[in-house]
Design an enzyme around this catalytic site. Structure first.
Site, PDB file in Angstrom:
ATOM      1  N   ASP A  38      32.625  32.967  48.333  1.00  0.00           N
ATOM      2  CA  ASP A  38      31.793  33.319  47.163  1.00  0.00           C
ATOM      3  C   ASP A  38      31.269  32.069  46.457  1.00  0.00           C
ATOM      4  OD1 ASP A  38      34.793  34.335  45.284  1.00  0.00           O
ATOM      5  OD2 ASP A  38      34.206  32.408  46.105  1.00  0.00           O
ATOM      6  N   GLU A 114      34.659  42.987  42.754  1.00  0.00           N
ATOM      7  CA  GLU A 114      35.334  43.550  41.583  1.00  0.00           C
ATOM      8  C   GLU A 114      35.778  44.985  41.857  1.00  0.00           C
ATOM      9  OE1 GLU A 114      36.233  41.628  39.435  1.00  0.00           O
ATOM     10  OE2 GLU A 114      34.673  40.537  38.371  1.00  0.00           O
TER      11      GLU A 114
END
Ligand code: GLP
Length: 230
Positions: A38, A114
């Site tokens: 990421d 998430e």
């Protein structure tokens, strides 16, 4: 064991411990390829809090790995969707990831997937949850300076790695760890998808394992390995 390994790498204070150890081991990195999981959107690569900076500071500048073998999501891509598709193609072109290193966020995210991320998701742009912004504000000085958007490998991308190692230490991670390992397989616990993966190793300290109902069973299996595994 695999000089031309393709590694999936994560950032955060937990993998820092692993990278320090890898540097100490003085391994041969000349044929290794890496893909980071990421990166923040909108930070310059040189920004002290970018994951580019983190990786070069904590690992790459200490080892002899060819820069052309390093891939980190480009948080400044002009066309993010196009970039994400290219990233997935580059992983496939490299033969897929042999070993994916993961940490886990206090709210259970892996990479920046998430809670409520699709368990089949691919590399894409994501919006950070308020808890993640709070947890990462410590690196930026204030919450308002934490980028709201990130590029992250998806859960589907992570699940295609041939082996996965997840590291979690400290009581702050105990709820996320319990949800991942013993919770229902559900998007609210993104790491619970790992229960469907054939080869996951999870390294915990007692504090992070504190909420595991079957902790004594895991310890038994670890301490009483079959003779051929000792
Ligand atoms: C960030 C990273 C995750 C990491 C998490 C936990 O959100 N994107 O990959 O697992 O933080 O970091 P730490 O290990 O510092 O608790």
């Amino acid at each position: 064991m695999k000089p031309n390994a393709v590694l999936g790498l994560a950032t955060g204070s937990t993998p820092q411990l692993l990278y320090r150890e890898l540097v100490r081991m003085k391994l041969k990195w000349s044929r290794v390829k890496t893909f980071n999981i990421d990166e923040y959107v909108g930070l310059s690569e040189g920004h002290p809090q970018s994951f580019h900076s983190f990786m070069w500071e904590n690992l790459f500048r200490h080892i002899k790995i060819p820069a052309r073998n390093i891939r980190i999501p480009d948080g400044n891509a002009k066309n993010v969707e196009k970039f994400c598709g290219t990233y997935e193609k580059q992983i496939r072109a490299a033969g897929g990831i042999d070993l994916q290193v993961l940490g886990i966020g206090a709210n259970g995210h892996i990479g920046f997937n998430e809670p409520m991320s699709s368990l089949a998701s691919r590399t894409r742009i994501k919006t950070l949850a308020q808890q993640t912004i709070r947890d990462n504000a410590r690196f930026f000085g204030s919450r308002s300076k934490v980028p709201r958007h990130v590029i992250t490998m998806g859960i589907g991308t992570i699940m295609e790695a041939r082996q996965i190692v997840l590291l979690a230490f400290g009581v702050k991670k105990s709820q996320a760890v319990a949800g991942a390992i013993e919770g229902p397989i559900a998007a609210r616990h993104p790491a619970s998808a790992l229960q469907l993966h054939p080869h996951v190793t999870i390294c915990l300290d007692d504090a992070a394992a504190a909420k595991l109902e079957f902790a004594s069973y895991y310890r038994d299996t670890f301490q009483h390995k079959p003779v051929w595994q000792q």
